[in-house]
Design an enzyme around this catalytic site. Structure first.
Site, PDB file in Angstrom:
ATOM      1  N   SER A  42       0.893  -1.265   0.243  1.00  0.00           N
ATOM      2  CA  SER A  42      -0.023  -0.105   0.043  1.00  0.00           C
ATOM      3  C   SER A  42       0.841   1.266  -0.027  1.00  0.00           C
ATOM      4  O   SER A  42       0.092   2.195  -0.250  1.00  0.00           O
ATOM      5  CB  SER A  42      -0.808   0.080   1.306  1.00  0.00           C
ATOM      6  OG  SER A  42      -0.240   0.255   2.509  1.00  0.00           O
ATOM      7  N   LYS A  89       0.641   4.577   6.694  1.00  0.00           N
ATOM      8  CA  LYS A  89       0.181   5.556   5.565  1.00  0.00           C
ATOM      9  C   LYS A  89       0.657   7.002   5.726  1.00  0.00           C
ATOM     10  O   LYS A  89       1.336   7.138   6.732  1.00  0.00           O
ATOM     11  CB  LYS A  89      -1.433   5.532   5.935  1.00  0.00           C
ATOM     12  CG  LYS A  89      -2.035   4.003   6.132  1.00  0.00           C
ATOM     13  CD  LYS A  89      -2.207   3.314   4.691  1.00  0.00           C
ATOM     14  CE  LYS A  89      -2.898   2.034   4.663  1.00  0.00           C
ATOM     15  NZ  LYS A  89      -2.476   1.390   3.697  1.00  0.00           N
TER      16      LYS A  89
END
Length: 180
Positions: A42, A89
């Site tokens: 990701s 993230k």
């Protein structure tokens, strides 16, 4: 015989010093930094599967997360072994920011966000939100393969769930260095 006793006392004292130093170093490490391993893609191309990272646990004790920081945070998502999954993230918006995602572009406070780290990808979603107090909106750099704040399963992140800021990549050795 006295010199043997004296020698033994010196050896024991040296061992005690080494053990105490190790305990102090271990305490400092566990209180201020934490290692973590990247699972998934990701955050590609910034981070890759199996990158070994060091996160600063104290970064956000003295300041708030800001746009562009890469963070590790706790979630309610479960792993196969039943433990909660931590995610890595990038911070896109923080409390008070007006975030809009439309036409595959990201705007924060009415300004188009330049995101060279996403490798020409586009951002899906249709979002128009003012980030509430003590919340963070974060997304992965590999937008097509990132479960992040755009999705209900993750949603907005509580500041208290942020474990720290990613600061250094230790592995692979050919990519050792600061992370941004």
């Amino acid at each position: 015989m006295l010199w043997v006793v004296e020698k033994m006392k010196n050896v024991v004292f040296e061992w005690v010093k080494v053990i105490l130093a190790a305990i102090i170093i271990a305490f400092i490490i566990t209180q201020f930094i934490r290692p973590t391993l990247v699972r998934g893609e990701s955050m590609y191309p910034t981070l890759e599967e199996n990158d070994y990272l060091i996160i600063s646990k104290v970064s956000y004790k003295v300041k708030n997360p800001k746009f562009g920081d890469i963070i590790v945070f706790k979630t309610d998502l479960l792993q196969e072994d039943g433990t909660h999954k931590d995610l890595v993230k990038r911070v896109i918006a923080t409390e008070g920011d007006h975030l809009v995602i439309k036409d595959f572009k990201v705007y924060v406070n009415e300004k188009l966000v330049e995101e060279p780290y996403i490798n020409g990808q586009y951002t899906t979603g249709d979002i128009d939100i003012i980030i509430p107090k003590n919340k963070i909106f974060a997304m992965g750099d590999n937008r097509e393969k990132s479960l992040d704040s755009r999705y209900e399963e993750v949603g907005l992140i509580e500041k208290s769930d942020v474990m720290g800021k990613v600061t250094v990549r230790l592995y692979p050795f050919d990519r050792i260095g600061l992370v941004d």
